[in-house]
Design an enzyme around this catalytic site. Structure first.
Site, PDB file in Angstrom:
ATOM      1  N   HIS A 180      -1.168  10.724  -2.169  1.00 42.15           N
ATOM      2  CA  HIS A 180      -2.474  10.242  -1.727  1.00 42.15           C
ATOM      3  C   HIS A 180      -3.459  11.349  -1.424  1.00 42.15           C
ATOM      4  CE1 HIS A 180      -5.456   8.966   1.305  1.00 42.15           C
ATOM      5  NE2 HIS A 180      -5.535   7.881   0.546  1.00 42.15           N
ATOM      6  N   GLU A 230       0.887  -0.425  -4.700  1.00 37.27           N
ATOM      7  CA  GLU A 230      -0.285   0.409  -4.982  1.00 37.27           C
ATOM      8  C   GLU A 230       0.131   1.867  -4.869  1.00 37.27           C
ATOM      9  OE1 GLU A 230      -3.837   2.782  -3.418  1.00 37.27           O
ATOM     10  OE2 GLU A 230      -1.874   2.378  -2.512  1.00 37.27           O
ATOM     11  N   ASP A 238      -1.247   6.311  -5.785  1.00 36.27           N
ATOM     12  CA  ASP A 238      -2.344   7.257  -6.012  1.00 36.27           C
ATOM     13  C   ASP A 238      -1.867   8.344  -6.970  1.00 36.27           C
ATOM     14  OD1 ASP A 238      -4.243   6.457  -3.582  1.00 36.27           O
ATOM     15  OD2 ASP A 238      -2.201   6.549  -2.825  1.00 36.27           O
ATOM     16  N   GLU A 272      -4.216   3.854  -8.451  1.00 39.07           N
ATOM     17  CA  GLU A 272      -5.499   4.452  -8.099  1.00 39.07           C
ATOM     18  C   GLU A 272      -5.644   5.856  -8.673  1.00 39.07           C
ATOM     19  OE1 GLU A 272      -8.226   5.970  -4.337  1.00 39.07           O
ATOM     20  OE2 GLU A 272      -6.566   4.591  -3.941  1.00 39.07           O
ATOM     21  N   HIS A 275       0.833  -1.201   0.000  1.00 36.29           N
ATOM     22  CA  HIS A 275       0.000   0.000   0.000  1.00 36.29           C
ATOM     23  C   HIS A 275       0.871   1.255   0.000  1.00 36.29           C
ATOM     24  CE1 HIS A 275      -3.016   2.705   2.260  1.00 36.29           C
ATOM     25  NE2 HIS A 275      -3.525   2.504   1.053  1.00 36.29           N
TER      26      HIS A 275
END
Length: 300
Positions: free
Chosen positions: A86, A71, A73, A154, A44
């Site tokens: 993020h 992962e 953002d 994301e 993450h």
């Protein structure tokens, strides 16, 4: 510029259709996340328990821990650059308040890339990371090319950045991330925004997608039209919910996945594995790897 974008979109659509057809001919596991059918561990924001989130140091730390997937953002600056961060504000993970004290609330989209590149994105986490910068998406992809990791990307609050879906695909394409190998083994795009995923699927049907959230079982069929996975918070995961998702086929003709977040305890990981989740998104990928992998004796 407009002409180039139109041409790029047309070419992308043709290539994606071909890639989608090729992907359907591959073994099912090749189009999921890993080669051996086990529960996939996604770091993450990298290995964010050990390095400042969404930075190149965090990616590298995850790689050093043996984490195959990370992962991140993606958001857009005022002058149109895509950066990996993020929060929609720069305040928590950079020194923007000190450097630009009068520009509250320090929204990512209100700063240029040059301004963001002046910020320290590491010292807040630990002094040894002082001087870490907010990476562009291109820089982030370049690091993953060196580590060989896959990316769960994301689109963060895409409603704030009209057109970011196509722009993200453009950056991915220029970096070589829309070829068959990446599409089937190394790239998934996710978002809490269903419209953004629909747009991504329409612009490039070959890209795998995941919806962040836990839609009611009665609505899952709608999501299967444009999403290959449903990625719920760990507290929403039940055996019945996982089974309901697994009964559906996603847009690439494969069983839909369930990737749960954000899971940091071994006990929680084991519970989710028993519920047959396909992936675990975690700040502590090393802890999760030890929790979900059987020992050699158990495997035998």
């Amino acid at each position: 510029m407009r002409h180039r974008t139109v041409v790029s979109t047309v070419v992308s659509t043709v290539v994606s259709a071909l890639c989608g057809a090729l992907a359907l001919a591959l073994p099912a596991q090749a189009a999921t996340s890993g080669p051996s059918g086990h529960t996939i561990v996604f770091g993450h924001r990298g290995a964010s328990a050990y390095a400042p989130e969404n930075t190149l140091s965090s990616v590298q730390r995850a790689a050093d821990l043996g984490t195959d997937w990370v992962e991140n953002d993606v958001q857009r600056t005022r002058d149109g650059a895509l950066v990996v961060i993020h929060d929609t504000t720069l305040a928590r993970t950079t020194d923007v308040k000190r450097r630009y004290p009068r520009r509250s609330p320090w929204a990512v989209g209100s700063f240029t890339l040059a301004e963001i590149k002046k910020l320290d994105a590491g010292n807040w986490f630990a002094p040894r990371f002082r001087g870490e910068r907010v990476p562009t998406l291109g820089e982030y992809l370049g690091r993953l090319d060196r580590t060989g990791q896959g990316l769960l990307l994301e689109l963060k609050q895409p409603e704030l950045y009209p057109g970011i879906e196509g722009q993200t695909l453009d950056v991915l394409g220029r970096a070589g991330w829309l070829d068959r190998r990446h599409l089937t083994r190394r790239l998934i795009v996710q978002s809490f925004n269903a419209d953004a995923l629909r747009t991504t699927h329409r612009l490039h049907p070959g890209v795998r997608t995941g919806f962040l959230g836990s839609p009611p079982v009665s609505q899952l069929t709608r999501y299967a039209a444009f999403s290959d996975a449903v990625n719920p918070p760990q507290g929403a995961v039940t055996a019945a919910y996982v089974a309901a998702v697994h009964r559906l086929m996603g847009p690439h003709g494969r069983r839909m996945r369930v990737d749960a977040w954000t899971v940091d305890s071994a006990a929680a990981a084991l519970r989710l594995v028993k519920l047959r989740v396909d992936g675990i998104i975690t700040n502590r990928p090393d802890v999760m790897e030890r929790a979900v992998r059987p020992s050699a004796a158990e495997a035998a």
